[in-house]
Design an enzyme around this catalytic site. Structure first.
Site, PDB file in Angstrom:
ATOM      1  N   ASP A  10       0.667  -1.148   0.002  1.00  0.00           N
ATOM      2  CA  ASP A  10       0.094   0.043  -0.012  1.00  0.00           C
ATOM      3  C   ASP A  10       1.096   1.330   0.081  1.00  0.00           C
ATOM      4  O   ASP A  10       0.256   2.375   0.137  1.00  0.00           O
ATOM      5  CB  ASP A  10      -1.096   0.067   1.301  1.00  0.00           C
ATOM      6  CG  ASP A  10      -2.045  -1.046   1.053  1.00  0.00           C
ATOM      7  OD1 ASP A  10      -2.587  -1.034  -0.294  1.00  0.00           O
ATOM      8  OD2 ASP A  10      -2.704  -1.597   1.932  1.00  0.00           O
TER       9      ASP A  10
ATOM     10  N   ASP B  44      -6.546  -4.764  -5.733  1.00  0.00           N
ATOM     11  CA  ASP B  44      -6.068  -3.391  -5.366  1.00  0.00           C
ATOM     12  C   ASP B  44      -4.431  -3.022  -5.740  1.00  0.00           C
ATOM     13  O   ASP B  44      -4.405  -1.846  -5.791  1.00  0.00           O
ATOM     14  CB  ASP B  44      -6.338  -3.235  -3.791  1.00  0.00           C
ATOM     15  CG  ASP B  44      -7.380  -4.024  -3.206  1.00  0.00           C
ATOM     16  OD1 ASP B  44      -7.751  -5.193  -3.859  1.00  0.00           O
ATOM     17  OD2 ASP B  44      -7.816  -3.594  -2.316  1.00  0.00           O
TER      18      ASP B  44
HETATM   19  N1  GLY Z   1      -7.389  -1.606  -0.537  1.00  0.00           N
HETATM   20  C1  GLY Z   1      -8.426  -2.141   0.298  1.00  0.00           C
HETATM   21  C2  GLY Z   1      -9.795  -1.865   0.089  1.00  0.00           C
HETATM   22  O1  GLY Z   1     -10.149  -1.318  -1.051  1.00  0.00           O
HETATM   23  O2  GLY Z   1     -10.861  -1.730   0.809  1.00  0.00           O
END
Ligand code: GLY
Length: 401
Positions: free
Chosen positions: A116, A174
């Site tokens: 992230d 993601d």
């Molecule tokens: N990246 C985590 C979400 O989209 O909840």
């Protein structure tokens, strides 16, 4: 030009169309003026109310604020939203606040246990550097990109998303979003390997995350030694075989962004196929704000909507509209989403909603976490989409003529 609290933008000027698709002809954009006023008010108040490093993330069921500490995956969105607010309004006070909230995240550059880093650093420091050219933002970005690149494995051909959980080498859809940071860092820090890793990740993900209808699984688990796919499951969706709405949005945005960075046609084709899946989905409500999962059977009838997915889809489609011969259907769809998000149903009244801009998003439904709440990333992608919208339409918000 600096504007005060709740500045009233009474009219919007339009200039000639661009070479790319520039949307339909001039019209009075009252919804946009109203929305920018609300954004200006909410962000100014939020920046005065909250403390850097304890950024507003969402609202708890008991009505209290949920904060994102520095190490939270969403920590970069509030500073990033302030940067986008500055870009929209040109209010230099918002730029000062954006800087204050960004610099508090310095220690994120040392984090090594998550993919992230793109969300955390590129949305905050990245936007700060883009808008100001201030080189003091670069050190954190350089360290963060190095740590993200270190999570790539040549054995799997993908960046590992998480270090927690029951999986061997989990990669979530993601993760496509964090590749933008690597493409940018490859150019900025002369590290071509970062871009190669990003493209390899996108190519491997294309192969393993997608179903025949171009919907995507949320999580693919790899064997870290052989790269063999061990499992395809969900973490935040309804079932392993369902289409989690934000996951589809991340994929659409991710492949559009990969095409922008590489001009590789296979990424553009992938983005267009994902767009078709989303835009023509029978469970997509008329107002174009999806329920939290496309396979929730009462999606058209009362399931919680996810404004964050809608905002990400809008931002991605606006980008995509610029890369295809006739981007008008993408532009129009995104415009419809933005207009819906700007209605009272989805947009907060100034002073309400803990100073978040949008209402009605879903974090992780089956974990009973962040259901029907504002979310910091819904606001971030909504503002990004508005900036893209006014750029494409060549709208000058500051021109009051
Ligand atoms: N990246 C985590 C979400 O989209 O909840």
């Amino acid at each position: 030009m600096k504007k005060g609290l709740g500045a009233v933008i009474t009219s919007i000027a339009f200039t000639a169309s661009s070479l790319c698709y520039a949307g339909p002809g001039p019209e009075k954009e009252n919804w946009l003026a109203k929305s920018v006023n609300t954004i200006s008010y909410q962000l100014t108040r939020a920046a005065k109310t909250y403390v850097p490093g304890q950024n507003p993330r969402s609202v708890n069921p008991n009505g209290t604020l949920r904060v994102a500490p520095v190490q939270d995956w969403t920590t970069g969105f509030f500073p990033g939203t302030l940067w986008y607010g500055y870009e929209l309004t040109k209010d230099t006070e918002l730029a000062k606040e954006a800087r204050r909230f960004t610099l508090q995240l310095d220690s994120v550059r040392y984090i090594t246990n998550t993919h992230d880093l793109g969300f955390m650093l590129y949305c905050s420091y990245g936007n700060g550097y883009r808008l100001t050219g201030d080189k003091t933002y670069l050190a954190a970005l350089a360290d963060g990109a190095k740590n993200l690149s270190a999570r790539f494995s040549t054995k799997t051909g993908v960046i590992r998303s998480w270090d927690f959980g029951v999986w061997h080498y989990p990669v979530i859809i993601d993760n496509m979003m964090n590749l933008e940071f690597l493409y940018w860092a490859a150019k900025t820090f002369n590290q071509p390997l970062y871009a190669q890793e990003a493209s390899t990740h996108a190519t491997t993900t294309m192969k393993n995350h997608f179903r025949k209808n171009y919907s995507s699984y949320h999580l693919v688990d790899y064997d870290p030694e052989t790269g063999k796919v061990l499992d395809k499951v969900t973490h935040q969706g309804l079932t392993n075989e369902s289409s989690w709405a934000r996951g589809q949005a991340w994929g659409l945005y991710g492949y559009t962004m990969c095409y922008k960075n590489t001009q590789d046609k296979k990424f553009l084709e992938q983005a267009e196929r994902i767009a078709a899946f989303i835009m023509h989905h029978p469970q997509m409500p008329k107002d174009k704000i999806p329920a939290w999962d496309f396979d929730v059977h009462n999606a058209l009838d009362g399931a919680p909507r996810d404004a964050s997915a809608a905002a990400i889809i809008a931002s991605a489609l606006l980008d995509l509209s610029q890369y295809t011969k006739d981007g008008s259907s993408y532009f129009k769809y995104a415009e419809d989403i933005l207009k819906t998000l700007s209605t009272e149903e989805y947009m907060a009244k100034p002073g309400e909603n803990h100073f978040f801009i949008l209402k009605h998003s879903v974090g992780a439904f089956l974990y009973n976490s962040e259901i029907d709440t504002p979310l910091d990333y819904a606001d971030y992608y909504y503002l990004e989409a508005l900036n893209r919208y006014i750029t494409i339409k060549k709208i000058d918000l500051q021109n009051k003529k």
